[in-house]
Design a protein around this motif. Structure first.
Motif, PDB file in Angstrom:
ATOM      1  N   ALA A  14       0.826  -1.202   0.000  1.00  0.00           N
ATOM      2  CA  ALA A  14       0.000   0.000   0.000  1.00  0.00           C
ATOM      3  C   ALA A  14       0.865   1.259   0.000  1.00  0.00           C
ATOM      4  N   HIS A  15       1.949   1.227   0.746  1.00  0.00           N
ATOM      5  CA  HIS A  15       2.843   2.381   0.793  1.00  0.00           C
ATOM      6  C   HIS A  15       3.574   2.558  -0.529  1.00  0.00           C
ATOM      7  N   ASP A  16       4.067   1.448  -1.085  1.00  0.00           N
ATOM      8  CA  ASP A  16       4.770   1.514  -2.375  1.00  0.00           C
ATOM      9  C   ASP A  16       3.854   2.026  -3.483  1.00  0.00           C
ATOM     10  N   ALA A  17       2.567   1.695  -3.401  1.00  0.00           N
ATOM     11  CA  ALA A  17       1.610   2.140  -4.414  1.00  0.00           C
ATOM     12  C   ALA A  17       1.144   3.577  -4.184  1.00  0.00           C
ATOM     13  N   GLY A  18       1.528   4.160  -3.062  1.00  0.00           N
ATOM     14  CA  GLY A  18       1.138   5.534  -2.770  1.00  0.00           C
ATOM     15  C   GLY A  18      -0.264   5.664  -2.203  1.00  0.00           C
ATOM     16  N   VAL A  19      -0.842   4.561  -1.759  1.00  0.00           N
ATOM     17  CA  VAL A  19      -2.202   4.568  -1.226  1.00  0.00           C
ATOM     18  C   VAL A  19      -2.223   5.134   0.189  1.00  0.00           C
ATOM     19  N   ILE A  20      -1.143   4.930   0.949  1.00  0.00           N
ATOM     20  CA  ILE A  20      -1.056   5.451   2.312  1.00  0.00           C
ATOM     21  C   ILE A  20       0.223   6.265   2.464  1.00  0.00           C
ATOM     22  N   ASP A  21       0.177   7.240   3.380  1.00  0.00           N
ATOM     23  CA  ASP A  21       1.359   8.076   3.608  1.00  0.00           C
ATOM     24  C   ASP A  21       2.296   7.401   4.622  1.00  0.00           C
ATOM     25  N   ASP A  22       3.403   8.053   4.910  1.00  0.00           N
ATOM     26  CA  ASP A  22       4.416   7.467   5.788  1.00  0.00           C
ATOM     27  C   ASP A  22       3.885   7.184   7.198  1.00  0.00           C
ATOM     28  N   ASP A  23       3.106   8.119   7.752  1.00  0.00           N
ATOM     29  CA  ASP A  23       2.576   7.931   9.102  1.00  0.00           C
ATOM     30  C   ASP A  23       1.626   6.738   9.165  1.00  0.00           C
ATOM     31  N   GLU A  24       0.750   6.636   8.183  1.00  0.00           N
ATOM     32  CA  GLU A  24      -0.185   5.513   8.138  1.00  0.00           C
ATOM     33  C   GLU A  24       0.564   4.200   7.914  1.00  0.00           C
ATOM     34  N   TYR A  25       1.617   4.252   7.125  1.00  0.00           N
ATOM     35  CA  TYR A  25       2.435   3.059   6.898  1.00  0.00           C
ATOM     36  C   TYR A  25       3.034   2.552   8.210  1.00  0.00           C
ATOM     37  N   VAL A  26       3.628   3.447   8.980  1.00  0.00           N
ATOM     38  CA  VAL A  26       4.248   3.055  10.248  1.00  0.00           C
ATOM     39  C   VAL A  26       3.193   2.456  11.175  1.00  0.00           C
ATOM     40  N   SER A  62       9.171   2.379  12.620  1.00  0.00           N
ATOM     41  CA  SER A  62       9.586   3.707  12.176  1.00  0.00           C
ATOM     42  C   SER A  62      11.076   3.766  11.821  1.00  0.00           C
ATOM     43  N   GLN A  63      11.837   2.721  12.159  1.00  0.00           N
ATOM     44  CA  GLN A  63      13.258   2.665  11.817  1.00  0.00           C
ATOM     45  C   GLN A  63      13.418   2.328  10.334  1.00  0.00           C
ATOM     46  N   PRO A  64      14.445   2.863   9.692  1.00  0.00           N
ATOM     47  CA  PRO A  64      14.659   2.526   8.280  1.00  0.00           C
ATOM     48  C   PRO A  64      15.005   1.044   8.113  1.00  0.00           C
ATOM     49  N   THR A  65      14.559   0.477   7.017  1.00  0.00           N
ATOM     50  CA  THR A  65      14.883  -0.915   6.725  1.00  0.00           C
ATOM     51  C   THR A  65      16.338  -0.997   6.273  1.00  0.00           C
ATOM     52  N   GLN A  66      16.870  -2.197   6.229  1.00  0.00           N
ATOM     53  CA  GLN A  66      18.249  -2.369   5.773  1.00  0.00           C
ATOM     54  C   GLN A  66      18.392  -1.907   4.325  1.00  0.00           C
ATOM     55  N   THR A  67      17.387  -2.158   3.502  1.00  0.00           N
ATOM     56  CA  THR A  67      17.423  -1.729   2.105  1.00  0.00           C
ATOM     57  C   THR A  67      17.458  -0.209   2.009  1.00  0.00           C
ATOM     58  N   GLU A  68      16.654   0.469   2.829  1.00  0.00           N
ATOM     59  CA  GLU A  68      16.656   1.938   2.823  1.00  0.00           C
ATOM     60  C   GLU A  68      18.010   2.483   3.280  1.00  0.00           C
ATOM     61  N   THR A  69      18.595   1.860   4.283  1.00  0.00           N
ATOM     62  CA  THR A  69      19.900   2.285   4.764  1.00  0.00           C
ATOM     63  C   THR A  69      20.970   2.072   3.692  1.00  0.00           C
TER      64      THR A  69
END
Length: 85
Positions: A14-26, A62-69
């Protein structure tokens, strides 16, 4: 909890598709992790403290994933060293 877990769906998709924002994702990710952990605890005969578990999972989600890091590190290296070498 199983019903609530099924209603959450896939927060990553849902987050990757842009359906939810960062806060809702967390929040969704934290609930999914907490409910999954609580179900496992109940299966083992334990009674988890769901509010505390949910707060712990919010912090974890809320911590970044290893991929994001890794991506951020690569972007930084390309910016400082240069990508055309």
């Amino acid at each position: 909890l199983r019903d609530l877990l099924s209603q959450i769906g896939d927060p990553d998709a849902a987050h990757d598709a842009g359906v939810i924002d960062d806060d809702e994702y967390v929040e969704r990710k934290a609930r999914k992790l907490a409910y999954t952990s609580a179900l496992a605890a109940y299966a083992n005969g334990e009674v988890p403290d769901l509010p505390a578990l949910l707060e712990q999972m919010r912090e974890q989600a809320s911590q970044p994933t290893q991929t994001e890091t890794n991506t951020a590190n690569i972007d930084y290296l390309l910016m400082t060293v240069g990508g055309d070498q």
